[in-house]
Design a protein around this motif. Structure first.
Motif, short mmCIF file in Angstrom:
data_model
loop_
_atom_site.label_atom_id
_atom_site.label_comp_id
_atom_site.label_asym_id
_atom_site.label_seq_id
_atom_site.Cartn_x
_atom_site.Cartn_y
_atom_site.Cartn_z
N CYS A 280 7.53 -1.87 -24.96
CA CYS A 280 7.38 -1.93 -23.67
C CYS A 280 8.18 -0.85 -22.83
CB CYS A 280 7.93 -3.33 -23.17
SG CYS A 280 6.72 -4.72 -23.84
N VAL A 281 7.60 -0.43 -21.74
CA VAL A 281 8.33 0.40 -20.98
C VAL A 281 8.51 -0.21 -19.66
CG1 VAL A 281 7.59 2.28 -22.48
CG2 VAL A 281 6.33 1.61 -20.35
N THR B 239 -6.60 10.53 -29.29
CA THR B 239 -7.18 11.10 -28.20
C THR B 239 -7.30 10.38 -27.02
OG1 THR B 239 -9.43 9.86 -29.01
CG2 THR B 239 -9.10 11.93 -30.04
N ARG B 240 -7.94 11.22 -26.03
CA ARG B 240 -7.62 10.84 -24.66
C ARG B 240 -9.33 10.26 -24.19
NH1 ARG B 240 -7.36 14.19 -20.88
NH2 ARG B 240 -7.71 15.90 -22.20
N GLY B 241 -9.18 9.26 -23.29
CA GLY B 241 -10.46 8.66 -22.69
C GLY B 241 -10.47 7.13 -23.09
N THR B 242 -10.70 6.23 -22.22
CA THR B 242 -10.75 4.86 -22.44
C THR B 242 -11.13 4.28 -21.03
OG1 THR B 242 -9.72 2.94 -23.57
CG2 THR B 242 -8.25 4.12 -22.03
N THR B 243 -11.49 2.97 -21.14
CA THR B 243 -11.65 2.22 -19.86
C THR B 243 -10.71 1.21 -19.99
OG1 THR B 243 -14.10 2.32 -20.35
CG2 THR B 243 -13.35 0.33 -19.01
N LEU B 244 -9.92 1.31 -18.47
CA LEU B 244 -8.60 0.24 -18.36
C LEU B 244 -9.28 -0.95 -17.75
CD1 LEU B 244 -6.32 2.75 -16.55
CD2 LEU B 244 -6.70 1.84 -19.10
N ALA B 245 -8.96 -2.10 -18.10
CA ALA B 245 -9.07 -3.65 -17.40
C ALA B 245 -8.21 -3.61 -15.96
CB ALA B 245 -8.85 -4.59 -18.37
N THR B 246 -8.45 -4.49 -15.39
CA THR B 246 -7.67 -4.77 -14.03
C THR B 246 -6.35 -5.17 -14.52
OG1 THR B 246 -9.62 -5.77 -13.12
CG2 THR B 246 -7.37 -6.34 -12.17
N GLY B 247 -5.28 -4.40 -13.95
CA GLY B 247 -4.09 -4.93 -14.26
C GLY B 247 -3.27 -3.69 -15.40
N GLN B 248 -4.34 -3.14 -16.08
CA GLN B 248 -4.04 -1.95 -17.14
C GLN B 248 -3.65 -0.75 -16.50
OE1 GLN B 248 -6.72 -2.16 -20.07
NE2 GLN B 248 -5.90 -3.78 -21.14
N THR B 249 -2.69 0.14 -16.82
CA THR B 249 -2.56 1.41 -16.74
C THR B 249 -2.52 2.13 -18.08
OG1 THR B 249 -0.21 1.24 -16.75
CG2 THR B 249 -1.20 1.05 -14.60
N SER B 250 -2.83 3.55 -18.17
CA SER B 250 -2.35 4.28 -19.26
C SER B 250 -1.59 5.55 -18.86
CB SER B 250 -3.81 4.88 -20.01
OG SER B 250 -4.28 6.02 -19.28
N PRO C 18 -9.74 10.33 -18.19
CA PRO C 18 -10.26 11.73 -18.74
C PRO C 18 -10.22 11.47 -20.17
CG PRO C 18 -9.04 12.00 -17.20
CD PRO C 18 -8.93 10.45 -17.26
N ALA C 19 -11.39 12.19 -20.95
CA ALA C 19 -11.38 12.34 -22.13
C ALA C 19 -11.09 13.81 -22.82
CB ALA C 19 -12.77 12.10 -22.61
N GLY C 20 -10.47 13.79 -23.98
CA GLY C 20 -10.03 15.15 -24.54
C GLY C 20 -9.01 15.02 -25.36
N ALA C 21 -8.59 16.03 -25.95
CA ALA C 21 -7.58 16.09 -26.94
C ALA C 21 -6.04 15.70 -26.25
CB ALA C 21 -7.14 17.61 -27.43
N GLY C 22 -5.35 14.86 -26.95
CA GLY C 22 -4.24 14.50 -26.71
C GLY C 22 -3.87 13.11 -27.15
N THR C 23 -3.01 12.57 -26.25
CA THR C 23 -2.57 11.04 -26.67
C THR C 23 -2.61 10.21 -25.70
OG1 THR C 23 -0.26 11.15 -26.34
CG2 THR C 23 -1.12 11.56 -28.64
N GLU C 24 -3.17 8.98 -25.71
CA GLU C 24 -3.05 8.05 -24.61
C GLU C 24 -2.67 6.68 -25.04
OE1 GLU C 24 -6.08 6.57 -21.16
OE2 GLU C 24 -6.86 7.71 -22.97
N VAL C 25 -1.68 5.86 -24.21
CA VAL C 25 -1.04 4.56 -24.50
C VAL C 25 -1.33 3.80 -23.30
CG1 VAL C 25 0.97 3.44 -24.79
CG2 VAL C 25 0.79 5.81 -25.72
N VAL C 26 -2.24 2.47 -23.71
CA VAL C 26 -2.54 1.97 -22.58
C VAL C 26 -1.58 0.72 -22.53
CG1 VAL C 26 -4.37 0.12 -22.00
CG2 VAL C 26 -5.11 2.35 -22.99
N LEU C 27 -1.22 0.24 -21.15
CA LEU C 27 -0.21 -0.65 -21.03
C LEU C 27 -0.67 -1.87 -20.08
CD1 LEU C 27 2.45 1.74 -19.65
CD2 LEU C 27 2.23 0.90 -21.93
N ASP C 28 -0.32 -3.06 -20.50
CA ASP C 28 -0.74 -4.09 -19.60
C ASP C 28 0.18 -4.01 -18.44
OD1 ASP C 28 2.08 -5.44 -20.22
OD2 ASP C 28 0.96 -6.58 -21.72
N ARG C 29 0.01 -5.27 -17.48
CA ARG C 29 0.69 -5.25 -16.16
C ARG C 29 2.19 -5.39 -16.30
NH1 ARG C 29 -1.89 -8.01 -12.74
NH2 ARG C 29 -3.80 -8.42 -13.90
N LEU C 30 2.70 -5.72 -17.44
CA LEU C 30 4.13 -5.94 -17.77
C LEU C 30 4.57 -4.65 -18.34
CD1 LEU C 30 4.25 -9.69 -19.41
CD2 LEU C 30 4.82 -8.89 -17.01
#
Length: 430
Positions: A292-293, A262-273, A241-253
């Motif tokens: 890393c988290v 801002t919010r709104g992005t495409t995730l690759a396989t194995g990624q989460t946000s 979802p796009a809009g105001a805020g922050t977004e952090v994309v993580l890999d499978r690790l």
């Protein structure tokens, strides 16, 4: 086909199935009165109504039963109050001791979108299925299929159970066809591996809300009001979802791939946000700032025992339990939800069978059931543990790619997900 009219005997109830590899979930509701009916008939309407049942074997251990109670169409102005019916009930019974296949849940190509039950059955190569969870539904929403509660698919938790006390869940292990009903709860968090900064998660795959007092702030880190913290997975939609805020994309690790204000992005396989709004944006940036988290996600039954999430586990959400240990436990209520409506039911019997049923409603050819009547039907069908799934215009049962019930709308409604029976063993990735 059987035609039955009442006699002096009573139907015998079945009991509860031991969930074996699944954790037992107690419903924790006060038992109510038991319904009574003549042997082999449904406890609906006047006692002398004629009832016709037609059985059809779909596959080994899988039976479709069609029940028509009452013979005359209802007057249009009597649908909600008539004691003459008619009622049309379709019942899918799965006997795990004989069935070659498995029961699972499916949501289609993307979790946030809707598909008709018949399309979900066909696309999965399933033999049969019924609509399942309550979902966002509103057509004007960008994400109408977003489950309003538990969404567990093949061991992946894609939607968390809500804190709504009315929510109740149906969980099935596709490896064994053992099922249970009950109220699940969830907790999740992210922890920075270097700093130990911890941030609770509030939702999974649910669009966050920008606090009303900060709606005009493009930079949500300047907001002093609490917002939402949400995890998104690639299964949700083509983009987050796009809009105001922050977004952090993580890999499978769990390591940071990119951070955006801002919010709104495409995730690759194995990624989460991880998305955040309001003042939680600052907490998210602090928790992910060192690279890393680690994430926690725990499902718990109402006895406080963890339900292990493993491959082959599926779960959907409903509203209100109907029966528990053979007793009717539906709560008292009023309003349109508790009035006569089309209904979809999922439950289990004492000897391990899984039963899925639809009751057509809001029509002169089938008037539907109140919540009390729905519970009585579930009990009469031998469901010792049963819940009320999404109903109304969503109620649909598909067999071999075709509808076998008659939805209350002019056409079949697209829904968020479905419970489907596939006539073959479960394989991860099905």
């Amino acid at each position: 086909m059987t035609v039955s009219t009442p006699d002096l005997s009573r139907f015998r109830r079945a009991g509860v199935i031991a969930a074996a590899t699944l954790a037992a979930v107690a419903l924790g509701v006060v038992p109510g009165a038991r319904a009574e009916a003549a042997a082999g008939t449904l406890p609906l309407g006047d006692g002398e109504l004629t009832e016709v049942r037609t059985d059809r074997a779909l596959a080994d251990g899988v039976t479709l039963t069609r029940i028509v109670r009452g013979t005359e169409p209802a007057p249009a102005d009597q649908v909600n109050i008539t004691t003459r019916g008619p009622w049309v009930v379709n019942v899918l019974t799965i006997d795990p001791s004989k069935a070659r296949g498995h029961l699972q849940a499916t949501y289609g190509p993307k979790l946030s979108q809707v598909e008709k039950t018949t399309d979900l059955v066909r696309a999965s190569g399933a033999l049969a299925g019924v609509n399942a969870s309550f979902f966002t539904f509103t057509a004007s929403q960008l994400y109408p299929g977003d489950p309003v509660g538990l969404g567990l698919f093949g061991g992946k938790l894609l939607s968390e159970p809500t804190t709504d006390p009315a929510e109740v869940n149906f969980v099935v292990d596709a490896n064994s066809n053992r099922a249970m009903t009950g109220k699940l709860t969830w907790s999740g968090s992210v922890r920075n591996r270097q700093t130990d900064a911890t941030l609770p998660l509030e939702f999974i795959n649910h669009p966050p809300v920008v606090p009303g007092g900060c709606a005009t702030l493009a930079d949500q880190t300047q907001c002093t009001l609490p917002g939402d913290v949400v995890e998104f997975t690639p299964e949700f939609a083509a983009a987050t979802p796009a809009g105001a805020g922050t977004e952090v994309v993580l890999d499978r690790l769990g390591c940071v791939v990119r951070t955006s204000t801002t919010r709104g992005t495409t995730l690759a396989t194995g990624q989460t946000s991880l998305q955040a709004t309001g003042r939680d944006t600052v907490a998210l940036l602090n928790a992910t700032g060192q690279g890393c988290v680690s994430q926690t996600s725990t499902l718990t039954d109402q006895n406080g025992e963890e339900l292990p999430v493993r491959p082959g586990l599926f779960g959907v959400n409903g509203r209100y339990p109907l029966t528990a240990d053979g007793q009717i436990v539906v709560p008292a209520g009023s309003g349109s939800f508790f009035d006569r409506n089309p209904r979809t039911i999922a439950g289990t019997t004492r000897d391990g069978k899984i039963v899925l049923a639809t009751i057509d409603g809001r029509q002169t050819t089938s008037v539907g059931t109140t919540m009390d009547e729905t519970a009585a039907v579930a009990q009469a069908l031998g469901m010792d543990d049963a819940i009320n799934l999404d109903g109304g215009g969503s109620t649909a049962m598909s067999v071999e790619g075709a509808l076998v019930n008659r939805p209350s709308g002019s056409t079949e409604r697209a829904v968020g997900d479905a419970l489907i029976y596939v006539d073959g063993p479960y394989r991860s990735g099905n």
